[in-house]
Scaffold this active site. Structure first.
Site, PDB file in Angstrom:
ATOM      1  N   ASN A 117       1.823  34.228 -54.881  1.00  0.00           N
ATOM      2  CA  ASN A 117       2.652  32.957 -54.353  1.00  0.00           C
ATOM      3  C   ASN A 117       2.669  31.867 -55.515  1.00  0.00           C
ATOM      4  O   ASN A 117       1.376  31.087 -55.609  1.00  0.00           O
ATOM      5  CB  ASN A 117       1.831  32.423 -53.029  1.00  0.00           C
ATOM      6  N   LYS A 119       3.823  28.938 -55.273  1.00  0.00           N
ATOM      7  CA  LYS A 119       3.836  27.695 -54.599  1.00  0.00           C
ATOM      8  C   LYS A 119       4.875  26.842 -55.173  1.00  0.00           C
ATOM      9  O   LYS A 119       5.847  27.353 -55.432  1.00  0.00           O
ATOM     10  CB  LYS A 119       2.439  26.919 -54.638  1.00  0.00           C
ATOM     11  N   HIS A 126       1.113  29.586 -43.995  1.00  0.00           N
ATOM     12  CA  HIS A 126      -0.110  29.242 -45.209  1.00  0.00           C
ATOM     13  C   HIS A 126      -0.510  27.861 -44.927  1.00  0.00           C
ATOM     14  O   HIS A 126       0.009  26.787 -44.137  1.00  0.00           O
ATOM     15  CB  HIS A 126       0.974  29.250 -46.505  1.00  0.00           C
ATOM     16  N   GLU A 171      -1.071  25.263 -46.582  1.00  0.00           N
ATOM     17  CA  GLU A 171      -0.627  23.996 -47.305  1.00  0.00           C
ATOM     18  C   GLU A 171       0.670  23.468 -46.279  1.00  0.00           C
ATOM     19  O   GLU A 171       0.847  22.593 -46.077  1.00  0.00           O
ATOM     20  CB  GLU A 171      -0.125  24.301 -48.561  1.00  0.00           C
ATOM     21  N   GLU A 215      -6.884  33.459 -45.595  1.00  0.00           N
ATOM     22  CA  GLU A 215      -7.199  32.530 -46.648  1.00  0.00           C
ATOM     23  C   GLU A 215      -7.791  31.526 -46.279  1.00  0.00           C
ATOM     24  O   GLU A 215      -7.567  30.437 -45.946  1.00  0.00           O
ATOM     25  CB  GLU A 215      -5.879  32.030 -47.306  1.00  0.00           C
ATOM     26  N   GLY A 271      -7.409  27.517 -54.298  1.00  0.00           N
ATOM     27  CA  GLY A 271      -7.073  26.412 -55.608  1.00  0.00           C
ATOM     28  C   GLY A 271      -8.517  25.969 -56.050  1.00  0.00           C
ATOM     29  O   GLY A 271      -8.485  25.134 -56.848  1.00  0.00           O
ATOM     30  N   SER A 274      -8.548  31.752 -54.763  1.00  0.00           N
ATOM     31  CA  SER A 274      -9.216  31.893 -55.957  1.00  0.00           C
ATOM     32  C   SER A 274      -9.480  33.413 -56.455  1.00  0.00           C
ATOM     33  O   SER A 274     -10.557  33.730 -57.279  1.00  0.00           O
ATOM     34  CB  SER A 274     -10.423  31.211 -55.961  1.00  0.00           C
TER      35      SER A 274
HETATM   36  O1  G3P Z   1      -1.459  31.817 -51.056  1.00  0.00           O
HETATM   37  C1  G3P Z   1      -2.346  32.100 -52.040  1.00  0.00           C
HETATM   38  C2  G3P Z   1      -3.089  30.904 -52.013  1.00  0.00           C
HETATM   39  O2  G3P Z   1      -3.279  30.094 -51.136  1.00  0.00           O
HETATM   40  C3  G3P Z   1      -4.402  30.996 -52.997  1.00  0.00           C
HETATM   41  O3  G3P Z   1      -4.397  30.175 -54.062  1.00  0.00           O
HETATM   42  O4  G3P Z   1      -4.560  29.615 -56.130  1.00  0.00           O
HETATM   43  O5  G3P Z   1      -6.447  29.972 -54.767  1.00  0.00           O
HETATM   44  O6  G3P Z   1      -5.256  31.821 -55.844  1.00  0.00           O
HETATM   45  P1  G3P Z   1      -5.172  30.393 -55.479  1.00  0.00           P
END
Ligand code: G3P
Length: 247
Positions: free
Chosen positions: A10, A12, A94, A96, A164, A170, A210
């Site tokens: 993703n 983003k 998601h 976000e 998630e 992140g 993460s």
């Molecule tokens: O959709 C993937 C996500 O929200 C995870 O983001 O940067 O923590 O891998 P990240």
């Protein structure tokens, strides 16, 4: 039954024409485990560029799709437009979009229904906030999200679930293997009880939050972790290690 390992990237709201071409080139040239389904989700503006340049066998996802047929919906993209463009997947629910753009469980469920009925796969995301986890409400929150989508859809064959935890996205703070496995198992048992044993057995449940080239192998060993939805690391060469983590 053996569930095919699935790794989604993703992007983003990240990337430029040049950087995205670079990511695609890297994937096209990499040795990827043939037993893994790989789907990447660039920003909408770059979907066609990625579809044109990405090698066949790797799929492309939109990061959103609207739950209405073509018409006067400024700024939206329809299921039929995705199909017309060779975009076979979408990411819905998601956190976000739920938290920043205010998408409710019901809106996410309606979009999931539209996409799956229109023949576009859905990487359907769920997960709890830190506050909810600390209050011991993780499973309750996820079951509520599952119930909303389950009330709308009949066909789960085009759905992949991504767990998630919001506090892990992140932040560099990955869920422990035990925390992830516990929630994945709870999702599978919810599906068994409320949908069917077949859907519980066949639905892939991904972990997201993460994930990187270092922590993916341990997570991939868990019996209910069927792949990953990767954010930041999908923009980097280590995405290939994550795709190959189940070997
Ligand atoms: O959709 C993937 C996500 O929200 C995870 O983001 O940067 O923590 O891998 P990240």
């Amino acid at each position: 039954m053996a569930r095919k390992f699935f790794v989604g990237g993703n992007f983003k709201m990240n990337g430029t024409i040049e950087s995205i071409k670079g990511i695609v080139k890297n994937l096209n040239e990499a040795q990827l485990d043939p037993n893994v389904e790989v789907v990447i989700a660039p920003p909408a503006l770059y979907l066609l560029l990625v579809r044109d340049q990405l090698r066949s066998g790797l799929e492309v996802a939109a990061q959103n799709v609207f739950d209405k047929p073509n018409g006067a919906f400024t700024g939206e993209i329809s299921v039929s437009q995705l199909k017309d463009s060779g975009i076979t997947w979408s990411i819905l629910g998601h956190s976000e979009r739920r938290t920043i753009l205010g998408e409710s469980d019901e809106v996410v469920a309606s979009k999931t229904k539209y996409a799956t009925e229109g023949g576009v796969g859905v990487i359907w995301c769920c997960g709890e906030s830190l506050e909810e986890r600390e209050a011991g409400k993780t499973i309750e929150v996820i079951e509520k999200q599952l119930a909303a989508v389950s009330a709308k859809i009949g066909d789960w064959s085009k759905v992949v679930i991504a767990y998630e935890p919001i506090w892990a996205i992140g932040t560099g703070k990955v869920a422990s293997v035990e925390q992830a496995q516990e929630v994945h198992a709870a999702i599978r048992s919810w599906l068994k009880k409320n949908v069917s044993e077949k859907v519980a057995d066949e639905t892939r449940i991904l972990y997201g939050g993460s994930v990187n080239g270092k922590n993916c192998k341990e997570l991939a060993k868990e019996k209910d972790i069927d792949g990953f939805l990767v954010g930041g690391a999908s923009l980097k060469p280590e995405f290939v290690d994550i795709i190959n983590s189940n070997q």
